[in-house]
Structures are given as structure tokens and as C-alpha cells.
Design a protein around this motif. Structure first.
Motif, PDB file in Angstrom:
ATOM      1  N   LEU A  98      13.930 -72.948 -35.323  1.00 15.44           N
ATOM      2  CA  LEU A  98      13.612 -73.092 -36.742  1.00 15.44           C
ATOM      3  C   LEU A  98      13.084 -74.492 -37.030  1.00 15.44           C
ATOM      4  N   LYS A  99      13.740 -75.482 -36.463  1.00 19.86           N
ATOM      5  CA  LYS A  99      13.323 -76.874 -36.650  1.00 19.86           C
ATOM      6  C   LYS A  99      11.906 -77.086 -36.097  1.00 19.86           C
ATOM      7  N   TYR A 100      11.653 -76.519 -34.931  1.00 18.82           N
ATOM      8  CA  TYR A 100      10.351 -76.692 -34.279  1.00 18.82           C
ATOM      9  C   TYR A 100       9.242 -76.005 -35.069  1.00 18.82           C
ATOM     10  N   SER A 101       9.534 -74.863 -35.643  1.00 17.18           N
ATOM     11  CA  SER A 101       8.502 -74.108 -36.361  1.00 17.18           C
ATOM     12  C   SER A 101       8.141 -74.755 -37.701  1.00 17.18           C
ATOM     13  N   LYS A 102       9.085 -75.521 -38.279  1.00 15.52           N
ATOM     14  CA  LYS A 102       8.844 -76.089 -39.607  1.00 15.52           C
ATOM     15  C   LYS A 102       8.333 -77.528 -39.572  1.00 15.52           C
ATOM     16  N   LYS A 103       8.637 -78.215 -38.490  1.00 15.22           N
ATOM     17  CA  LYS A 103       8.384 -79.656 -38.459  1.00 15.22           C
ATOM     18  C   LYS A 103       6.927 -79.978 -38.137  1.00 15.22           C
ATOM     19  N   ASN A 104       6.384 -80.945 -38.842  1.00  9.64           N
ATOM     20  CA  ASN A 104       5.049 -81.459 -38.530  1.00  9.64           C
ATOM     21  C   ASN A 104       5.224 -82.788 -37.803  1.00  9.64           C
ATOM     22  N   TYR A 105       4.634 -82.901 -36.634  1.00 10.38           N
ATOM     23  CA  TYR A 105       4.854 -84.087 -35.824  1.00 10.38           C
ATOM     24  C   TYR A 105       3.715 -85.099 -35.991  1.00 10.38           C
ATOM     25  N   GLU A 106       4.139 -86.353 -36.030  1.00 11.47           N
ATOM     26  CA  GLU A 106       3.175 -87.438 -36.093  1.00 11.47           C
ATOM     27  C   GLU A 106       2.723 -87.839 -34.697  1.00 11.47           C
ATOM     28  N   TYR A 107       3.647 -87.655 -33.731  1.00 10.51           N
ATOM     29  CA  TYR A 107       3.339 -88.042 -32.359  1.00 10.51           C
ATOM     30  C   TYR A 107       3.541 -86.850 -31.426  1.00 10.51           C
ATOM     31  N   ALA A 108       2.645 -86.705 -30.487  1.00  9.04           N
ATOM     32  CA  ALA A 108       2.714 -85.583 -29.539  1.00  9.04           C
ATOM     33  C   ALA A 108       3.968 -85.671 -28.677  1.00  9.04           C
ATOM     34  N   GLU A 109       4.429 -86.928 -28.388  1.00 11.81           N
ATOM     35  CA  GLU A 109       5.609 -87.083 -27.525  1.00 11.81           C
ATOM     36  C   GLU A 109       6.829 -86.433 -28.169  1.00 11.81           C
ATOM     37  N   GLU A 110       6.966 -86.534 -29.496  1.00 15.38           N
ATOM     38  CA  GLU A 110       8.100 -85.934 -30.181  1.00 15.38           C
ATOM     39  C   GLU A 110       8.041 -84.414 -30.057  1.00 15.38           C
ATOM     40  N   ASP A 111       6.842 -83.902 -30.137  1.00 17.42           N
ATOM     41  CA  ASP A 111       6.626 -82.466 -29.974  1.00 17.42           C
ATOM     42  C   ASP A 111       7.129 -82.024 -28.589  1.00 17.42           C
ATOM     43  N   ASP A 112       6.779 -82.792 -27.571  1.00 14.39           N
ATOM     44  CA  ASP A 112       7.185 -82.476 -26.201  1.00 14.39           C
ATOM     45  C   ASP A 112       8.698 -82.539 -26.046  1.00 14.39           C
ATOM     46  N   LEU A 113       9.332 -83.508 -26.696  1.00 10.71           N
ATOM     47  CA  LEU A 113      10.778 -83.655 -26.593  1.00 10.71           C
ATOM     48  C   LEU A 113      11.496 -82.431 -27.148  1.00 10.71           C
ATOM     49  N   ASP A 114      11.081 -81.949 -28.304  1.00  8.43           N
ATOM     50  CA  ASP A 114      11.709 -80.780 -28.893  1.00  8.43           C
ATOM     51  C   ASP A 114      11.428 -79.521 -28.077  1.00  8.43           C
ATOM     52  N   THR A 115      10.220 -79.437 -27.532  1.00  2.00           N
ATOM     53  CA  THR A 115       9.880 -78.288 -26.690  1.00  2.00           C
ATOM     54  C   THR A 115      10.775 -78.244 -25.457  1.00  2.00           C
ATOM     55  N   ASP A 116      11.009 -79.413 -24.847  1.00  2.00           N
ATOM     56  CA  ASP A 116      11.887 -79.497 -23.676  1.00  2.00           C
ATOM     57  C   ASP A 116      13.300 -79.067 -24.031  1.00  2.00           C
ATOM     58  N   GLU A 117      13.774 -79.490 -25.198  1.00  2.00           N
ATOM     59  CA  GLU A 117      15.133 -79.138 -25.601  1.00  2.00           C
ATOM     60  C   GLU A 117      15.256 -77.635 -25.849  1.00  2.00           C
ATOM     61  N   ILE A 118      14.223 -77.044 -26.430  1.00  2.00           N
ATOM     62  CA  ILE A 118      14.222 -75.596 -26.659  1.00  2.00           C
ATOM     63  C   ILE A 118      14.274 -74.852 -25.330  1.00  2.00           C
ATOM     64  N   LEU A 119      13.504 -75.322 -24.357  1.00  2.00           N
ATOM     65  CA  LEU A 119      13.495 -74.686 -23.038  1.00  2.00           C
ATOM     66  C   LEU A 119      14.874 -74.782 -22.375  1.00  2.00           C
ATOM     67  N   LYS A 120      15.525 -75.938 -22.511  1.00  2.00           N
ATOM     68  CA  LYS A 120      16.850 -76.129 -21.915  1.00  2.00           C
ATOM     69  C   LYS A 120      17.874 -75.187 -22.554  1.00  2.00           C
ATOM     70  N   TRP A 121      17.846 -75.080 -23.882  1.00  2.00           N
ATOM     71  CA  TRP A 121      18.831 -74.229 -24.558  1.00  2.00           C
ATOM     72  C   TRP A 121      18.510 -72.747 -24.385  1.00  2.00           C
ATOM     73  N   THR A 122      17.246 -72.449 -24.180  1.00  2.00           N
ATOM     74  CA  THR A 122      16.879 -71.061 -23.861  1.00  2.00           C
ATOM     75  C   THR A 122      17.485 -70.669 -22.523  1.00  2.00           C
ATOM     76  N   GLU A 123      17.386 -71.571 -21.542  1.00  2.00           N
ATOM     77  CA  GLU A 123      17.965 -71.300 -20.223  1.00  2.00           C
ATOM     78  C   GLU A 123      19.486 -71.236 -20.298  1.00  2.00           C
ATOM     79  N   SER A 124      20.090 -72.127 -21.078  1.00  2.00           N
ATOM     80  CA  SER A 124      21.548 -72.113 -21.215  1.00  2.00           C
ATOM     81  C   SER A 124      22.033 -70.825 -21.861  1.00  2.00           C
ATOM     82  N   THR A 125      21.288 -70.350 -22.865  1.00  2.00           N
ATOM     83  CA  THR A 125      21.685 -69.149 -23.609  1.00  2.00           C
ATOM     84  C   THR A 125      21.453 -67.873 -22.818  1.00  2.00           C
ATOM     85  N   ASN A 126      20.336 -67.802 -22.139  1.00  2.00           N
ATOM     86  CA  ASN A 126      19.939 -66.546 -21.490  1.00  2.00           C
ATOM     87  C   ASN A 126      20.240 -66.468 -20.000  1.00  2.00           C
ATOM     88  N   PHE A 127      20.536 -67.630 -19.370  1.00  2.00           N
ATOM     89  CA  PHE A 127      20.756 -67.601 -17.925  1.00  2.00           C
ATOM     90  C   PHE A 127      22.063 -68.279 -17.492  1.00  2.00           C
TER      91      PHE A 127
END
Length: 203
Positions: free
Chosen positions: A51-80
Motif C-alpha cells: 500500500l505504501k509503495y503504490s501511494k508514494k511518489n519518490y523524489e529519488y530512485a534509490e528510495e524506490d529501490d529500497l522499498d522494492t527490496d523490502e517488499i521482495l523480502k517480506w513477500t519471501e518471508s510471507t510466502n516461503f
């Protein structure tokens, strides 16, 4: 992974009230509750990040990458990671509980579980798992008369295969196993094993 986290309480309730089976009931209930709480936390965390990722507008691409990485980690934790660990724990709890039953119903023993410092092991035949050996042993004591239904054994075999794949590092196969095993069903399967064993006690 079909992740249905609305677990029913008390899949297994002892009918005899023997400490052997009451202990299994309590430990199975504890693991189920712990699994539910942690998997729900992971699921909620992942939903929050999406939800946070879908609503947030990023000023820097690095911040975008950080949230994407966190989503991937929690996806793996939740599903695997989470489901795998709890299915492994459920498998080992089954092994331990059957071992204690075998010990308790062995002639000459005075405890309901293997005492600290004492070694007890059920001999396994060729290609026989610890669970299969324990079930056979209980029948051979002549204190139980039961036959686990084929569906229960077939579904439990899926959990055993997942356990082996996880332990041997074949995690790509674990992913496949998880697609065919729901955690709720796994708890029901294990509970059904002990229901059938307890119901099969010879009076």
C-alpha cells in the motif's frame, strides 16, 4: 501458496485425558497459535508495504529501490520462509510426539515421555521413515488397533517430502511443495493422525 490464516482452534482434543495425548494437544495448539500470529504479522506487513509503495511518489530512485527490496523480502518471508519453517516444526513435533508415545507404551517404562538423559529410538526398517516406524511400533505393542486412512498418509507424505527438500537445500522444490500444501490442512492432517491413534487404544 494458499495462505488461509483463519485457523480453527483445537484441531486435536484428547478424548481419554491421558497425559500422553493431552501433552500432544497442548503442544499442537501452541505451535498452531504461534504460526498464526507470526504469519498474520508477515501478511499485514507485506500489505502495508504494498500500500505504501503504490501511494508514494519518490523524489529519488534509490528510495524506490529500497522499498522494492523490502517488499521482495517480506513477500519471501510471507510466502516461503514462514510457511516452510512452520511445516518443518509441525513435522518434527509429530516425530517427537510419536516417539514419546512409543516410549510411554513400552513395557517397563514409567514415564509418558523420554526422560532427560535417556536414549530411546525405534528401530527403522529399510526405506522406513521415523514416523512410519513409530506407527508400526505402536501397533506391535498390541495396545493399539488402528489403521491410518490412505488420504491422511498421502497428505502427510507431502509434508515429509517438503521437509527433506528443505533440509537438503532443494528450495526450488520446496516452492513446488508449498503450492500443494496449505498450513491449515497440515495441522488437520497431523491432528487426524493422533485422533486415529488415540481412538485405536485397546481398552
Amino acid at each position: 501458496l494458499g495462505l488461509n490464516l483463519n485457523f480453527m482452534s483445537k484441531y486435536f482434543q484428547s478424548k481419554t485425558g491421558l497425559i500422553d495425548f493431552v501433552a500432544i494437544e497442548e503442544e499442537l495448539d501452541q505451535l498452531e497459535d504461534y504460526s498464526t500470529q507470526l504469519l498474520n504479522f508477515s501478511k499485514q506487513r507485506l500489505e502495508f508495504l504494498n500500500l505504501k509503495y503504490s501511494k508514494k511518489n519518490y523524489e529519488y530512485a534509490e528510495e524506490d529501490d529500497l522499498d522494492t527490496d523490502e517488499i521482495l523480502k517480506w513477500t519471501e518471508s510471507t510466502n516461503f520462509i514462514g510457511p516452510s519453517i512452520f511445516l518443518l516444526s509441525l513435522y518434527f513435533l509429530t516425530e517427537k510426539s510419536l516417539k514419546n508415545l512409543c516410549y510411554s507404551f513400552t513395557e517397563g517404562t514409567k514415564h509418558w515421555q523420554v526422560p532427560e538423559g535417556e536414549r530411546f529410538k525405534v528401530s527403522q526398517k529399510k526405506n522406513e521413515s521415523i514416523v512410519e516406524a513409530s506407527i508400526r511400533y505402536l501397533k506391535e505393542t498390541k495396545k493399539f488397533n488402528f489403521e491410518l486412512n490412505s488420504k491422511t498418509l498421502s497428505l502427510f507424505e507431502e509434508i515429509r517430502i517438503l521437509r527433506n527438500n528443505f533440509a537438503h537445500g532443494d528450495w526450488e522444490n520446496v516452492q513446488k511443495n508449498l503450492s500443494s500444501i496449505e498450513i491449515n490442512d497440515a495441522f488437520k492432517i497431523v491432528a487426524d493422525i493422533f485422533v486415529q491413534i488415540e481412538d485405536g487404544m485397546v481398552e
